[in-house]
Motif scaffolding. Structure first.
Motif, mmCIF file in Angstrom:
data_model
loop_
_atom_site.group_PDB
_atom_site.id
_atom_site.type_symbol
_atom_site.label_atom_id
_atom_site.label_comp_id
_atom_site.label_asym_id
_atom_site.label_seq_id
_atom_site.Cartn_x
_atom_site.Cartn_y
_atom_site.Cartn_z
ATOM 1 N N LEU A 1 9.184 89.337 -51.127
ATOM 2 C CA LEU A 1 10.468 89.247 -51.843
ATOM 3 C C LEU A 1 11.028 87.824 -51.801
ATOM 4 O O LEU A 1 11.505 87.301 -52.808
ATOM 5 C CB LEU A 1 11.489 90.216 -51.242
ATOM 6 C CG LEU A 1 11.330 91.687 -51.591
ATOM 7 C CD1 LEU A 1 12.257 92.537 -50.725
ATOM 8 C CD2 LEU A 1 11.614 91.919 -53.066
ATOM 9 N N ILE A 2 10.966 87.210 -50.633
ATOM 10 C CA ILE A 2 11.493 85.854 -50.475
ATOM 11 C C ILE A 2 10.702 84.871 -51.327
ATOM 12 O O ILE A 2 11.269 84.085 -52.093
ATOM 13 C CB ILE A 2 11.476 85.433 -48.993
ATOM 14 C CG1 ILE A 2 12.446 86.299 -48.186
ATOM 15 C CG2 ILE A 2 11.822 83.956 -48.844
ATOM 16 C CD1 ILE A 2 12.235 86.223 -46.681
ATOM 17 N N VAL A 3 9.389 84.921 -51.212
ATOM 18 C CA VAL A 3 8.536 83.979 -51.947
ATOM 19 C C VAL A 3 8.678 84.169 -53.458
ATOM 20 O O VAL A 3 8.739 83.199 -54.208
ATOM 21 C CB VAL A 3 7.061 84.132 -51.506
ATOM 22 C CG1 VAL A 3 6.127 83.381 -52.435
ATOM 23 C CG2 VAL A 3 6.892 83.637 -50.079
ATOM 24 N N ASN A 4 8.773 85.407 -53.901
ATOM 25 C CA ASN A 4 8.805 85.682 -55.340
ATOM 26 C C ASN A 4 10.186 85.606 -55.970
ATOM 27 O O ASN A 4 10.295 85.576 -57.197
ATOM 28 C CB ASN A 4 8.193 87.060 -55.624
ATOM 29 C CG ASN A 4 6.723 87.113 -55.280
ATOM 30 O OD1 ASN A 4 6.004 86.127 -55.442
ATOM 31 N ND2 ASN A 4 6.263 88.251 -54.788
ATOM 32 N N ASN A 5 11.250 85.585 -55.172
ATOM 33 C CA ASN A 5 12.597 85.623 -55.747
ATOM 34 C C ASN A 5 13.454 84.407 -55.454
ATOM 35 O O ASN A 5 14.592 84.343 -55.906
ATOM 36 C CB ASN A 5 13.322 86.889 -55.284
ATOM 37 C CG ASN A 5 12.729 88.119 -55.917
ATOM 38 O OD1 ASN A 5 12.820 88.314 -57.113
ATOM 39 N ND2 ASN A 5 12.076 88.940 -55.106
ATOM 40 N N CYS A 6 12.959 83.451 -54.719
ATOM 41 C CA CYS A 6 13.720 82.224 -54.492
ATOM 42 C C CYS A 6 13.473 81.274 -55.657
ATOM 43 O O CYS A 6 12.350 81.176 -56.161
ATOM 44 C CB CYS A 6 13.311 81.579 -53.170
ATOM 45 S SG CYS A 6 13.927 82.473 -51.739
ATOM 46 N N ASP A 7 14.503 80.593 -56.058
ATOM 47 C CA ASP A 7 14.412 79.711 -57.221
ATOM 48 C C ASP A 7 13.737 78.375 -56.933
ATOM 49 O O ASP A 7 13.461 77.624 -57.842
ATOM 50 C CB ASP A 7 15.813 79.443 -57.784
ATOM 51 C CG ASP A 7 16.415 80.688 -58.416
ATOM 52 O OD1 ASP A 7 15.639 81.557 -58.867
ATOM 53 O OD2 ASP A 7 17.644 80.795 -58.446
#
Length: 181
Positions: A116-122
């Motif tokens: 989630l972190i890797v895929n949703n941080c801008d």
């Protein structure tokens, strides 16, 4: 003993293979010796070894710190530091600063949290991406532990004397309350 099993490709089906432990199971051996002989932590537990003797064995590229014998799920911690590709951490973030993306603190959520972190941080300069590209001893499925997974690591490894994993005192967790919130 070694068994090689080959099969044709299967679609819309699954297989399961379990080894039946026989009388030759070397009871009395250390858990690490049994791992080295090819037994799994679950097989060792099922043979009567307490988890406290199994935690700390080297298994699948790391140190075993958690085993759920009911669901046959285990977690290992890398014995290697994952060095980040920059000097003095300048310009890189450890999470999505002040952004809640719905991570969980529960055991079993670390992999999903990391994804989630890797895929949703801008930002492309997020340190968690280093973990997803980490490879040790042929294992490349590493992730940042959730808060409760990290607590298990502390309780089952550090408090049992395996303190060398904690020498750096640098740990991150993949739960929202550690992401700059």
């Amino acid at each position: 003993d070694t068994a090689v099993i080959t099969t044709a490709a299967i679609t819309n089906a699954t297989y399961s293979w379990n080894r039946n432990l026989d009388a030759s199971f070397p009871l009395g051996s250390s858990a690490q010796s049994l791992i080295d002989l090819g037994y799994t932590p679950k097989e060792i537990y099922d043979a009567g070894y307490p988890l406290s003797l199994i935690y700390g064995v080297e298994y699948e590229g790391g140190i075993l710190f958690f085993l759920d014998p009911v669901n046959d799920i285990g977690y290992v911690a890398s014995t290697s530091m994952i060095y980040l590709p920059w000097d003095n951490h300048q310009g890189w973030e450890f999470g999505c600063y002040q952004t809640s993306i719905g991570t969980s603190q529960s055991i079993g959520s670390g992999k999903n949290n990391t994804d989630l972190i890797v895929n949703n941080c801008d930002t492309n300069t997020i340190a968690y991406k280093c973990v997803t590209h980490f490879n040790k001893n042929g294992y490349n499925d590493w992730f940042i532990a959730s808060e409760n997974e990290l607590l298990e690591l502390y309780n089952n490894i550090y408090t049992q004397g395996y303190t060398s994993l904690f020498d750096a005192n640098v740990f991150a967790k993949s739960s929202d309350n550690d992401l700059g919130m």
